[in-house]
Design a protein around this motif. Structure first.
Motif, short mmCIF file in Angstrom:
data_model
loop_
_atom_site.label_atom_id
_atom_site.label_comp_id
_atom_site.label_asym_id
_atom_site.label_seq_id
_atom_site.Cartn_x
_atom_site.Cartn_y
_atom_site.Cartn_z
N CYS A 4 12.69 3.92 2.94
CA CYS A 4 11.65 3.86 1.91
C CYS A 4 12.12 2.88 0.85
N GLU A 60 7.74 2.81 -0.32
CA GLU A 60 6.92 2.45 0.82
C GLU A 60 7.72 2.67 2.10
N ALA A 79 6.25 -2.84 7.41
CA ALA A 79 5.84 -2.13 6.21
C ALA A 79 4.55 -1.37 6.51
N GLU A 95 9.19 -1.45 -5.10
CA GLU A 95 8.33 -2.62 -5.17
C GLU A 95 9.08 -3.93 -4.95
N CYS A 126 9.01 2.03 5.66
CA CYS A 126 9.18 0.90 6.56
C CYS A 126 9.94 1.38 7.79
N GLY A 138 2.62 0.54 4.57
CA GLY A 138 1.59 0.67 3.55
C GLY A 138 1.44 2.09 3.03
N ASP A 139 2.27 3.01 3.51
CA ASP A 139 2.24 4.40 3.06
C ASP A 139 3.44 4.69 2.18
N ILE A 140 3.22 5.43 1.11
CA ILE A 140 4.28 5.83 0.20
C ILE A 140 4.77 7.22 0.61
N ARG A 168 -0.75 5.96 -0.89
CA ARG A 168 -1.02 4.83 -0.02
C ARG A 168 -0.84 3.54 -0.82
N ALA A 169 -0.05 2.64 -0.28
CA ALA A 169 0.14 1.35 -0.95
C ALA A 169 -1.03 0.43 -0.66
#
Length: 566
Positions: free
Chosen positions: A396, A411, A440, A399, A413, A442-444, A458-459
């Protein structure tokens, strides 16, 4: 019980075991985790299933195919496609409902080393036109409804050979009936397939206004298939160590599942249909989703597994027939493509009879699942997405792309053999999404001390509507194309049935008049029905924005009330 799960996990992945792990180099990335002893292609997987012989394979209403019949027809379809110019690595588009012909066409295309393109059956002609132009298939296999849509754009694709499935009407000139394909002399396919050849192209909703064709390889799909098998085996073996099952004299029953979500998505195709096929299971196809009909099928066909979007499980359990149908054959009840809410986990645990709650988290870009959870582990951690499959490294990141400590949010990965080759015709998008083998998502999310993954945000700017991804930018692109729309912002709105619905705040050009319903009618030409905003707010003032000019969607989500929407 978590120690038993970890011990079982480690035992199954040791050298010499069925799920032995290794590392490989692939597409410039080193130390990529992979299973060491899996088949080299999906064609190899399909050929392994020939031994299931006279067992039922595909069922639709009063029609049935045995494995033997399916293998014969798959060979005939492949032979016809070959005779009509489709060669290895060429693409064949499949556009239809979840008919049995979908699976037969898929296995035929895969077996000849060609590439199956899963066309979204919701697409309107404009979207279908884009998908065909982007994937450039040699042939299109479609049902009556999709044939009608194709007829509106056929002039743009004069070289595509078109095959019609379940179309009783007189066929247009040049369109071939499905019966011609399955009547061809069967020929076993023998082309050599590389594990990193494309197996299929599945489209994901695009973050920049157009869907992207994800290139799923044979290696990725086979790895995912065996990850699904691994997840089920590891958790059931670990549960048996904690609470040994009672021995019975009952004969083993054939596994069976309803294909309730679209076969052009990895949830139904890669995670459910392929796993049941490998196990010699029975696939029940429905014309369209209906909870009452699903309960009837469960009773009549002794369904053992149900995996759909969570709302489907909820609708079955809330249906008045639920108490009157025999669902005792069900061993697993859950979902994929959207989170199974904690209250539903509890409801299945308490009222699901023999069925245990289950869930898989994944995405098209990994050919299927990233993590999975079921049974007692899901009941104990109902907000979790489960343990990450052994063929993935996971981290994870913040930014700035730096990995955060265990338990902190970032995020998600992943890196592993299941990660797609890339996006068709989109090298820039591929390079942005996959860096040194790391995808990646796109989910946090975050990982707990037991290694279970939790998703919290959600990113990506996306709505997850009943298992279908709707990227807000794609809808905004269409809305902005209307001359009367000056500003618009699309965002998710919570929905009890579908999880999320599409909402849009609209500010019109000065002096213009436009209703929400007129805007929806405009969208129908350009967007599939599930992407069209259900909730539209016609704003009297310009939309709020930050210092850089971006619309403040979270502020809109908090302030706008559903009761005020049109």
């Amino acid at each position: 019980m978590y120690q038993e799960l970890r011990d079982t996990w480690d035992e199954l992945t040791q050298p010499g075991q069925m799920f032995e792990l290794t590392t490989i180099s692939i597409r410039g990335a080193d130390d990529v985790k992979a299973f060491a002893n899996i088949p080299g292609s999906l064609r190899d997987v399909w050929e392994m299933t020939a031994g299931h012989g006279q067992a039922d394979y595909l069922v639709y209403e009063d029609e049935r195919w045995t494995y033997e019949e399916a293998h014969q027809q798959v060979q005939s379809i492949a032979a016809w496609l070959t005779a009509n110019g489709v060669q290895q690595h060429d693409r064949v588009a499949i556009a239809m409902r979840n008919y049995p012909e979908w699976m037969l066409a898929y296995w035929a295309v895969i077996s000849m080393g060609a590439v199956a393109v899963g066309m979204n059956a919701w697409w309107v002609p404009e979207e279908m036109d884009y998908g065909l132009a982007d994937s450039a298939p040699k042939a299109l296999i479609c049902d009556k409804e999709r044939l009608q849509r194709f007829s509106e754009i056929a002039a743009n694709h004069p070289d595509i050979k078109v095959v019609a499935v379940r179309c009783e009407d007189e066929l247009p000139a040049g369109v071939v009936s499905w019966s011609e394909l399955i009547s061809a002399d069967p020929v076993k396919q023998t082309v050599e397939i590389d594990p990193d050849d494309d197996a299929c192209v599945f489209y994901t909703s695009g973050t920049t206004g157009r869907p992207k064709g994800a290139q799923l390889t044979h290696r990725g799909c086979v790895t995912n298939l065996f990850a699904v098998v691994f997840a089920n085996m590891a958790q059931s073996m670990a549960a048996a160590k904690v609470s040994p099952p009672v021995e019975t004299d009952e004969a083993p029953v054939q596994q069976a599942a309803i294909i309730a979500t679209p076969l052009f998505h990895v949830t139904a195709n890669n995670c459910l249909a392929q796993a049941l096929t490998l196990a010699g299971g029975k696939l029940l196809h429905m014309y369209k989703w209906d909870a009452g009909e699903a309960l009837r099928i469960i009773e009549a066909e002794k369904i053992t597994t149900f995996t759909g979007v969570p709302v489907m499980s909820r609708e079955m359990m809330n249906h008045p027939d639920y108490q009157h149908r025999d669902t005792s054959s069900l061993k697993s009840l859950g979902g994929g493509g959207a989170p199974v809410q904690p209250d539903l986990v509890d409801k299945i645990d308490k009222n699901g009879g023999n069925a245990a709650p289950s869930q898989g988290y994944g995405m098209t870009e990994v050919c299927g699942i990233i993590s999975a959870v079921g049974g007692a582990y899901f009941v104990d951690k109902p907000k979790s997405a489960g343990l990450v499959m052994p063929t993935f490294d996971i981290k994870c990141v913040d930014e700035d792309g730096k990995e955060v400590p265990l338990g902190e949010r970032g995020e998600v990965c992943v890196k592993g053999a299941q990660v797609i080759k890339g996006y068709l015709n989109r090298p820039e998008a591929t390079a942005e999404a996959i860096v040194d083998g790391w995808l990646a998502t796109g989910d946090i999310g975050y990982l707990d001390d037991d290694g279970f993954l939790y998703l919290v945000d959600r990113a990506k700017d996306m709505v997850l509507r009943g298992g279908e991804n709707v990227y807000c930018s794609e809808v905004e692109t269409v809305l902005f194309s209307h001359d009367d729309v000056a500003e618009c912002a699309v965002f998710s709105v919570p929905d009890d049935r579908l999880g999320e619905e599409v909402g849009a705040a609209i500010y019109l050009t000065a002096g213009k008049s436009l209703t929400a319903e007129e805007l929806r009618e405009f969208c129908k030409v350009h967007l599939s029905a599930y992407k069209i905003p259900r909730y539209i707010w016609m704003m009297d003032e310009q939309l709020p924005r930050n210092a850089s000019g971006k619309f403040l969607k979270k502020e809109l989500q908090k302030e706008l009330l559903v009761v005020d929407a049109s």
